[in-house]
Design an enzyme around this catalytic site. Structure first.
Site, PDB file in Angstrom:
ATOM      1  N   ARG A   1      37.317  33.182  38.447  1.00 28.83           N
ATOM      2  CA  ARG A   1      37.999  34.408  38.056  1.00 28.83           C
ATOM      3  C   ARG A   1      38.840  34.879  39.244  1.00 28.83           C
ATOM      4  O   ARG A   1      38.593  34.495  40.391  1.00 28.83           O
ATOM      5  CB  ARG A   1      36.987  35.512  37.703  1.00 28.83           C
ATOM      6  CG  ARG A   1      36.331  35.305  36.359  1.00 28.83           C
ATOM      7  CD  ARG A   1      35.305  36.388  36.085  1.00 28.83           C
ATOM      8  NE  ARG A   1      35.887  37.694  35.795  1.00 28.83           N
ATOM      9  CZ  ARG A   1      35.198  38.797  35.588  1.00 28.83           C
ATOM     10  NH1 ARG A   1      33.856  38.764  35.629  1.00 28.83           N
ATOM     11  NH2 ARG A   1      35.793  39.943  35.339  1.00 28.83           N
ATOM     12  N   HIS A   2      39.802  35.744  38.982  1.00 29.21           N
ATOM     13  CA  HIS A   2      40.566  36.377  40.066  1.00 29.21           C
ATOM     14  C   HIS A   2      39.604  37.227  40.915  1.00 29.21           C
ATOM     15  O   HIS A   2      38.506  37.576  40.465  1.00 29.21           O
ATOM     16  CB  HIS A   2      41.649  37.277  39.462  1.00 29.21           C
ATOM     17  CG  HIS A   2      41.085  38.245  38.452  1.00 29.21           C
ATOM     18  ND1 HIS A   2      40.446  39.406  38.823  1.00 29.21           N
ATOM     19  CD2 HIS A   2      41.030  38.179  37.107  1.00 29.21           C
ATOM     20  CE1 HIS A   2      40.033  40.032  37.734  1.00 29.21           C
ATOM     21  NE2 HIS A   2      40.358  39.314  36.674  1.00 29.21           N
TER      22      HIS A   2
ATOM     23  N   ASN B   1      38.838  46.393  37.617  1.00 28.29           N
ATOM     24  CA  ASN B   1      37.416  46.047  37.681  1.00 28.29           C
ATOM     25  C   ASN B   1      36.643  47.181  38.349  1.00 28.29           C
ATOM     26  O   ASN B   1      35.544  47.548  37.926  1.00 28.29           O
ATOM     27  CB  ASN B   1      37.164  44.761  38.483  1.00 28.29           C
ATOM     28  CG  ASN B   1      37.670  43.508  37.798  1.00 28.29           C
ATOM     29  OD1 ASN B   1      38.174  42.590  38.437  1.00 28.29           O
ATOM     30  ND2 ASN B   1      37.531  43.443  36.479  1.00 28.29           N
TER      31      ASN B   1
ATOM     32  N   ARG C   1      46.825  39.719  39.075  1.00 23.93           N
ATOM     33  CA  ARG C   1      45.538  39.537  39.770  1.00 23.93           C
ATOM     34  C   ARG C   1      45.192  38.061  40.018  1.00 23.93           C
ATOM     35  O   ARG C   1      44.488  37.737  40.970  1.00 23.93           O
ATOM     36  CB  ARG C   1      44.422  40.276  39.039  1.00 23.93           C
ATOM     37  CG  ARG C   1      44.249  39.981  37.547  1.00 23.93           C
ATOM     38  CD  ARG C   1      43.428  41.111  36.939  1.00 23.93           C
ATOM     39  NE  ARG C   1      43.025  40.967  35.549  1.00 23.93           N
ATOM     40  CZ  ARG C   1      43.790  41.281  34.504  1.00 23.93           C
ATOM     41  NH1 ARG C   1      45.034  41.697  34.697  1.00 23.93           N
ATOM     42  NH2 ARG C   1      43.300  41.185  33.287  1.00 23.93           N
TER      43      ARG C   1
ATOM     44  N   GLU D   1      44.570  36.932  30.217  1.00 25.98           N
ATOM     45  CA  GLU D   1      43.305  37.440  29.672  1.00 25.98           C
ATOM     46  C   GLU D   1      43.438  37.784  28.193  1.00 25.98           C
ATOM     47  O   GLU D   1      44.564  38.024  27.695  1.00 25.98           O
ATOM     48  CB  GLU D   1      42.853  38.677  30.488  1.00 25.98           C
ATOM     49  CG  GLU D   1      41.524  39.310  30.075  1.00 25.98           C
ATOM     50  CD  GLU D   1      40.332  38.341  30.009  1.00 25.98           C
ATOM     51  OE1 GLU D   1      40.431  37.297  29.340  1.00 25.98           O
ATOM     52  OE2 GLU D   1      39.282  38.661  30.600  1.00 25.98           O
TER      53      GLU D   1
ATOM     54  N   HIS E   1      40.713  34.467  34.011  1.00 25.85           N
ATOM     55  CA  HIS E   1      40.053  35.730  33.655  1.00 25.85           C
ATOM     56  C   HIS E   1      38.740  35.448  32.917  1.00 25.85           C
ATOM     57  O   HIS E   1      38.511  34.346  32.444  1.00 25.85           O
ATOM     58  CB  HIS E   1      40.976  36.543  32.755  1.00 25.85           C
ATOM     59  CG  HIS E   1      42.343  36.737  33.328  1.00 25.85           C
ATOM     60  ND1 HIS E   1      42.712  37.859  34.006  1.00 25.85           N
ATOM     61  CD2 HIS E   1      43.437  35.914  33.343  1.00 25.85           C
ATOM     62  CE1 HIS E   1      43.975  37.747  34.400  1.00 25.85           C
ATOM     63  NE2 HIS E   1      44.433  36.578  34.012  1.00 25.85           N
TER      64      HIS E   1
END
Ligand code: F6P
Length: 426
Positions: A240-241, A247, A292, A313, A379
Site C-alpha cells: 500500500r502507499h 488515513n 499517494r 483505489e 491501495h
C-alpha cells in the site's frame, strides 16, 4: 445492488442469449503425458476463473484413482497392453466426469477435468458423456524440453501421493519413468473437436500455441490468459502507499498527500527495493494515478515507473472523502447495505469490489506475462483483490482481507506454485 460486474457479466449474458443451452457450461479437458504441467495449468486456470467470478472446479482423476484403487499401483497398472488397468482407469475417469456433470447440473459453470486423456478412445468416451450437457475444449500441454520434463518428474516424485510411501527416491524415479514409457506408447495427440495446444510454453524461450474451433467470450478469455502465462520465477512486491493525510483522519478515497509517517515509509521502501532488486534492472515499478502511490514510489530510482489507472483505489462515488462514521450517520441504508454484502455493494456513482476485480483483470494478465520483478504500489481494496488472485481466496473473503500499511508482501511465482513473504518496514 449488482450481482455481477463488467465485461464478464456482459459476455456471459451475450453467450446465454445467443448460444444453445450446453454452451453455458464449459469443460476444459486436459490432455498430455504425465509430468507435462497439466495439474499446474489446471490449478492456475481454475484460480483465474474463480477470481473472475466464474463458478469453477478442478476435477483431478488421479485423486479418484487413488480413492478407488489406493496409492500403491506400480507402473504395470499403466501399461498400454494391460486391459484390466485400462478399464480401471477409464472407470475412474467416467466417475470423475459423472461428478463434474452433476456439479454442473447444480449450477457449476466451468469444470477443469485433469487427467492424461491421452487416447482418442478415452476422449471419445468423455465427449459422449458430455453431449448436450456442456461444451468441451481439450487443452493439450506438450513439452519437448528435457530439462523441464526432468524438473517436473522430480517435483512429481516429491509431491505426488503415489510415491509418498516409497522412501527410495531412485526406485520411485525408475517406476515413474516406466509409467511414462507406457503412456507414450499409447499417446495420440488431439486433432479432434475444439482444442488449445500449448507447445513448450513453459520453457525459457517462447513456445507456441495452437487454437482450433474456439469461440465465445469465456473460451476467448481462457486462450488470452494461457497465452500470457509462463513459469519463469520472479518476485512481485505488493505494498500500500505510505500513510496519507486521509488515513490520519479516517477519510476514504480522495487524492491526499502523504503524512510525515507516510514520507518515512517512502524512504524506507526505496532502500528496501534497491537492496532487494539491486541487480535486476529490468524490474518495473507500478503505481496508480493517485498522488499517494506516486509519492510513495518517488525515492525509488533506476527502474521504469508505470502509472496505471486500473490501480486507482475503489471509487467510493458520493461517499468519496467521507469517514465511515459520517456515512453511517448521513446514509444509514448505504452503510448497512455495504456491511451486509461488501463484495457486491456498489457505492452510488462509484464501484463495488466486483467492479474492481473486473478492471484489475488486465493488471493480472500483465503480471502473469512479465518475466522480471514488479513492485506494485497501490491501495487497500486494489491490493486485497490482487492478493486474493495469487493466494486463491474465495471472492466473499476479498473485502475483508487484512492489508496493513507500511508492509511489503512478496509473492514469488514459479514452478512450485505461489509463495509469500512479508516485510514490515514501520
Ligand atoms: O481507508 C483507505 C482506503 O484505501 C479507502 O480509500 C478505501 O475506500 C478503503 O480503504 C477500502 O477499504 P474498505 O473496502 O474496507 O472500505
Amino acid at each position: 445492488m449488482p450481482s455481477a460486474a463488467g465485461a464478464g457479466a456482459a459476455g456471459a449474458v451475450a453467450d446465454r442469449l445467443l448460444g444453445p443451452k450446453e454452451r453455458r457450461r464449459l469443460a476444459i479437458v486436459l490432455v498430455g503425458l504425465p509430468a507435462r504441467g497439466k495439474t499446474f495449468t489446471a490449478a492456475k486456470l481454475t484460480r483465474y476463473l474463480r477470481w473472475l467470478g466464474h463458478d469453477t472446479k478442478h476435477f483431478n482423476v488421479g485423486k479418484y484413482r487413488r480413492l478407488k484403487h489406493g496409492c500403491t499401483q506400480n507402473a504395470d497398472f499403466f501399461r498400454s497392453d494391460n486391459q484390466e488397468g485400462i478399464d480401471a482407469r477409464n472407470e475412474v475417469a467416467a466417475l470423475a466426469m459423472d461428478d463434474m456433470l452433476s456439479w454442473m447440473d447444480e449450477g457449476g459453470q466451468v469444470g477443469v477435468f485433469d487427467a492424461t486423456n491421452s487416447t482418442k478412445l478415452r476422449r471419445k468416451m468423455l465427449l459422449t458423456m458430455a453431449e448436450g450437457k456442456c461444451q468441451v475444449i481439450f487443452l493439450e500441454t506438450i513439452c519437448k524440453d528435457p530439462a523441464v520434463i526432468d524438473q517436473n518428474i522430480r517435483l512429481k516424485i516429491r509431491k505426488s501421493p503415489d510415491y509418498a510411501d516409497q522412501p527410495d527416491y531412485e526406485a520411485a524415479l525408475a517406476d515413474f519413468k516406466a509409467r511414462l514409457v507406457h503412456y507414450s506408447k499409447a499417446y495420440e495427440p488431439v486433432d479432434e473437436g475444439s482444442y488449445i495446444k500449448m507447445i513448450d510454453m513453459v520453457s525459457e524461450q517462447d513456445g507456441q500455441m495452437q487454437v482450433n474451433n474456439i469461440s465465445g467470450y469465456l473460451p476467448g478469455r481462457i486462450v488470452f490468459f494461457l497465452v500470457n502465462t509462463h513459469l519463469t520465477p520472479r518476485p512481485i512486491l505488493l505494498t500500500r502507499h505510505g500513510e496519507s493525510m486521509f488515513n490520519l483522519n479516517g477519510r476514504i478515497g480522495g487524492d491526499p498527500e502523504l503524512s510525515a509517517t507516510g514520507d518515512i515509509y517512502a524512504t524506507k521502501l526505496a532502500s528496501f527495493v534497491h537492496k532487494r532488486l539491486k541487480s535486476q534492472h529490468s524490474a518495473s515499478i507500478w503505481t496508480s494515478t493517485l498522488r499517494r502511490t506516486i509519492l510513495t514510489a518517488t525515492h525509488i530510482t533506476g527502474f521504469p515507473k508505470v502509472q496505471w489507472r486500473a490501480l486507482d483505489e475503489i471509487d467510493a462515488g458520493i461517499c468519496d472523502g467521507m469517514t465511515y462514521e459520517e456515512i453511517k450517520e448521513t446514509m444509514p441504508d448505504e452503510y448497512q447495505s455495504r456491511k451486509l454484502d461488501k463484495l457486491r455493494y456498489r457505492y452510488p456513482r462509484g464501484e463495488s469490489y466486483l467492479d474492481v476485480i473486473q478492471r484489475l483483470e488486465p493488471v493480472i494478465v500483465e503480471l502473469e506475462r512479465q518475466r522480471s520483478p514488479v513492485v506494485v504500489v497501490a491501495h487497500q481494496a486494489i491490493l486485497r483483490s490482487l492478493y486474493a488472485y495469487f493466494t486463491d481466496k474465495p471472492l466473499d473473503e476479498i473485502p475483508h482481507i487484512e492489508m496493513p500499511l507500511h508492509t511489503i508482501i512478496e509473492i514469488q511465482m514459479g514452478v512450485a506454485g505461489v509463495q509469500e513473504k512479508r516485510y514490515k518496514l514501520l
